[in-house]
Design a protein around this motif. Sequence first.
Motif, PDB file in Angstrom:
ATOM      1  N   SER A 182      -1.033   7.202  -6.335  1.00  0.00           N
ATOM      2  CA  SER A 182       0.055   6.859  -7.240  1.00  0.00           C
ATOM      3  C   SER A 182       0.182   7.921  -8.345  1.00  0.00           C
ATOM      4  O   SER A 182      -0.819   8.377  -8.889  1.00  0.00           O
ATOM      5  CB  SER A 182      -0.262   5.487  -7.858  1.00  0.00           C
ATOM      6  OG  SER A 182       0.795   5.089  -8.647  1.00  0.00           O
ATOM      7  N   ASP A 208      11.741  -0.175  -2.505  1.00  0.00           N
ATOM      8  CA  ASP A 208      10.318  -0.476  -2.649  1.00  0.00           C
ATOM      9  C   ASP A 208       9.966  -1.601  -1.681  1.00  0.00           C
ATOM     10  O   ASP A 208      10.194  -2.773  -1.966  1.00  0.00           O
ATOM     11  CB  ASP A 208      10.027  -0.891  -4.087  1.00  0.00           C
ATOM     12  CG  ASP A 208       8.550  -1.124  -4.308  1.00  0.00           C
ATOM     13  OD1 ASP A 208       7.812  -1.270  -3.308  1.00  0.00           O
ATOM     14  OD2 ASP A 208       8.112  -1.160  -5.468  1.00  0.00           O
ATOM     15  N   GLY A 210       7.190  -2.805  -0.710  1.00  0.00           N
ATOM     16  CA  GLY A 210       6.082  -3.681  -1.076  1.00  0.00           C
ATOM     17  C   GLY A 210       6.530  -4.890  -1.862  1.00  0.00           C
ATOM     18  O   GLY A 210       5.850  -5.908  -1.893  1.00  0.00           O
ATOM     19  N   SER A 211       7.656  -4.788  -2.521  1.00  0.00           N
ATOM     20  CA  SER A 211       8.038  -5.898  -3.384  1.00  0.00           C
ATOM     21  C   SER A 211       9.100  -6.788  -2.760  1.00  0.00           C
ATOM     22  O   SER A 211       9.607  -7.677  -3.410  1.00  0.00           O
ATOM     23  CB  SER A 211       8.547  -5.344  -4.711  1.00  0.00           C
ATOM     24  OG  SER A 211       9.647  -4.514  -4.450  1.00  0.00           O
ATOM     25  N   ASP A 251       9.729   3.290   0.174  1.00  0.00           N
ATOM     26  CA  ASP A 251       8.545   3.503  -0.658  1.00  0.00           C
ATOM     27  C   ASP A 251       7.555   2.362  -0.444  1.00  0.00           C
ATOM     28  O   ASP A 251       7.953   1.242  -0.155  1.00  0.00           O
ATOM     29  CB  ASP A 251       9.009   3.543  -2.125  1.00  0.00           C
ATOM     30  CG  ASP A 251       8.110   4.430  -2.957  1.00  0.00           C
ATOM     31  OD1 ASP A 251       7.069   4.886  -2.430  1.00  0.00           O
ATOM     32  OD2 ASP A 251       8.438   4.672  -4.128  1.00  0.00           O
ATOM     33  N   GLU A 252       6.285   2.651  -0.631  1.00  0.00           N
ATOM     34  CA  GLU A 252       5.221   1.645  -0.478  1.00  0.00           C
ATOM     35  C   GLU A 252       5.289   0.964   0.895  1.00  0.00           C
ATOM     36  O   GLU A 252       5.169  -0.246   1.024  1.00  0.00           O
ATOM     37  CB  GLU A 252       5.285   0.584  -1.588  1.00  0.00           C
ATOM     38  CG  GLU A 252       5.265   1.125  -2.991  1.00  0.00           C
ATOM     39  CD  GLU A 252       4.041   1.999  -3.281  1.00  0.00           C
ATOM     40  OE1 GLU A 252       3.097   2.006  -2.468  1.00  0.00           O
ATOM     41  OE2 GLU A 252       4.058   2.699  -4.305  1.00  0.00           O
ATOM     42  N   ASN A 255       2.628  -1.612   2.567  1.00  0.00           N
ATOM     43  CA  ASN A 255       2.516  -3.043   2.261  1.00  0.00           C
ATOM     44  C   ASN A 255       3.343  -3.918   3.182  1.00  0.00           C
ATOM     45  O   ASN A 255       3.381  -5.132   3.019  1.00  0.00           O
ATOM     46  CB  ASN A 255       3.008  -3.309   0.826  1.00  0.00           C
ATOM     47  CG  ASN A 255       2.181  -2.551  -0.183  1.00  0.00           C
ATOM     48  OD1 ASN A 255       0.990  -2.379   0.002  1.00  0.00           O
ATOM     49  ND2 ASN A 255       2.812  -2.074  -1.229  1.00  0.00           N
ATOM     50  N   CYS A 290       9.463   8.283   4.180  1.00  0.00           N
ATOM     51  CA  CYS A 290       8.606   7.142   3.836  1.00  0.00           C
ATOM     52  C   CYS A 290       7.503   7.626   2.903  1.00  0.00           C
ATOM     53  O   CYS A 290       7.060   8.773   2.999  1.00  0.00           O
ATOM     54  CB  CYS A 290       7.965   6.540   5.084  1.00  0.00           C
ATOM     55  SG  CYS A 290       9.181   5.867   6.221  1.00  0.00           S
ATOM     56  N   THR A 292       3.782   6.319   0.795  1.00  0.00           N
ATOM     57  CA  THR A 292       2.772   5.275   0.563  1.00  0.00           C
ATOM     58  C   THR A 292       1.511   5.872  -0.046  1.00  0.00           C
ATOM     59  O   THR A 292       1.209   7.046   0.163  1.00  0.00           O
ATOM     60  CB  THR A 292       2.401   4.545   1.884  1.00  0.00           C
ATOM     61  OG1 THR A 292       1.437   3.527   1.586  1.00  0.00           O
ATOM     62  CG2 THR A 292       1.810   5.477   2.921  1.00  0.00           C
ATOM     63  N   ASN A 293       0.803   5.057  -0.812  1.00  0.00           N
ATOM     64  CA  ASN A 293      -0.520   5.506  -1.262  1.00  0.00           C
ATOM     65  C   ASN A 293      -1.622   4.805  -0.475  1.00  0.00           C
ATOM     66  O   ASN A 293      -2.800   4.921  -0.803  1.00  0.00           O
ATOM     67  CB  ASN A 293      -0.702   5.332  -2.783  1.00  0.00           C
ATOM     68  CG  ASN A 293      -0.251   3.990  -3.264  1.00  0.00           C
ATOM     69  OD1 ASN A 293      -0.351   3.018  -2.518  1.00  0.00           O
ATOM     70  ND2 ASN A 293       0.258   3.919  -4.484  1.00  0.00           N
ATOM     71  N   GLU A 294      -1.223   4.079   0.568  1.00  0.00           N
ATOM     72  CA  GLU A 294      -2.211   3.457   1.455  1.00  0.00           C
ATOM     73  C   GLU A 294      -2.615   4.465   2.534  1.00  0.00           C
ATOM     74  O   GLU A 294      -1.848   5.366   2.860  1.00  0.00           O
ATOM     75  CB  GLU A 294      -1.590   2.264   2.183  1.00  0.00           C
ATOM     76  CG  GLU A 294      -0.991   1.211   1.296  1.00  0.00           C
ATOM     77  CD  GLU A 294      -2.037   0.301   0.705  1.00  0.00           C
ATOM     78  OE1 GLU A 294      -2.973  -0.058   1.440  1.00  0.00           O
ATOM     79  OE2 GLU A 294      -1.926  -0.024  -0.491  1.00  0.00           O
TER      80      GLU A 294
END
Length: 454
Positions: A182, A208, A210-211, A251-252, A255, A290, A292-294
């Motif tokens: 991040s 986003d 993830g949300s 993004d993200e 998740n 795309c 991600t920080n995963e």
Amino acid sequence: MKQPFNVLVLDDNHDILTASRIFLKQHFAQVVTLHEPAQLQSMLGSQPFDLLLLDMNFSRDTQSGEEGLFYLKQALKARPGLKVVMMTAYAALPLAVRAMQLGAANFIAKPWQNEQLLEALQQALLQQPQPGSPGHSGAANSKTAAAETIPLLGDSPAMQQVLRTIEKVAKTDANVLLLGESGTGKALVAQAIHQASQRAAAPLVSVDMGSLSSSLLESELFGHKKGAFTDAKSDYAGRFVQANGGTLLLDELGNLPLAQQAKLLTALQSRTVVPVGGSQSVAVDIRLVCATNEDLYQAVAEGAFRQDLLYRINTVEVVLPPLRARKSDIAQLLDWYLKHYSQKYQRDALQISSSDKHKLQQYDWPGNVRQLAHAVERAVVLAEGSTLDFSQLPTVAASDSAVHTADNDFFLDFVEEKTIRQALQYYQGNVSQAAKALGLTRGALYRRLEKYGL
Ligand SMILES: Nc1ncnc2c1ncn2[C@@H]1O[C@H](COP(=O)(O)OP(=O)(O)OP(=O)(O)O)[C@@H](O)[C@H]1O
């Protein structure tokens, strides 16, 4: 001229609903009023509202505001990123604080003057959501990111490699996967790719993932037809269609639940979307980026991410190195952000002492470039003399060159409290101004005031 925002007003008082509808319709593109709070969730699912004006009390025998807080939480869960302005006839600071802590963007006491109401709504719309706060999303308010003008800085070999890759990939329509912690600049890179591409004149739409709740995901991404579900009152073009001709940033992505991954894969494979409740597929022409920080490879190994989806999105992979792995970029970033914020806050001749500069270059910056930018902004805002004070950072405040570890969280709290006190003192207790100076929303500052008992 009407502002291009959709407003939902929820109150059990018909007079309030009528008055606010008549007034707000003069100022906003769409105003919908709702009398029955039980319909809130489905109403939010049916249309892309930007703003909710929400009553605190629905039962006439209560003044506690608990119902309002309940519906506030429900609204933010259904539509992360929604700007919610609370209204109550029983104006009380503690209630306002609680609402802000839960993610409300603003607060207004009834009876209001029309102009006050308009100002409260406009302030709410201007607010940036705090990462991690309940109101933060970027999903429902998918934005065209082209407004940012921050250049992608970095002379280190690692960043130069990233820049070369961006240059090459921008000319193609290849799917790009951006990986990195991040604050390392993934969104900035997506923007740079879009701007250097043939698609620059079309929108960059960022979502986003993830949300987004699973119930909203399909409708948000692929759109829906009028009547597709309760309260789907009009057709809604999803984010894929909005990005047509341009770039879609998911993004993200890490998740995303498995069930939704399948639907996304189908859309990416066919390059078409079928709106919820529709039968015809709509062709979309997008470049996909795309981020991600995963660790998606780990997620694939654990069965949490589909391998076929990963291979669909990772045609070109760009890994943004953490700032601690490219410390030679720190001096350039410090210089650039010092100039940037000095101009923004009209502060001339500010400088960083050479000993602080040295320590800042040794620091590990766990929040990466975002943390560095915020640290410089704070120091500029709070500067009293011509030399910046970075004592809010442990590496500068401590005698040895400390790095961030779980052990010094306590110390971070200490310096955060000190910084907040200083800002409040400087702005003579004006919470809005102090919050702005600290780079926080009012809600985020209220949360901290509560935490530190200030
Ligand atoms: N190379 C860079 N040069 C200049 N500024 C940068 C750079 N990288 C990041 N930043 C700054 O840091 C902020 C955070 O960057 P960005 O939002 O792109 O990170 P991110 O990796 O997408 O973070 P997250 O995963 O939390 O969404 C940006 O607003 C920008 O100000």
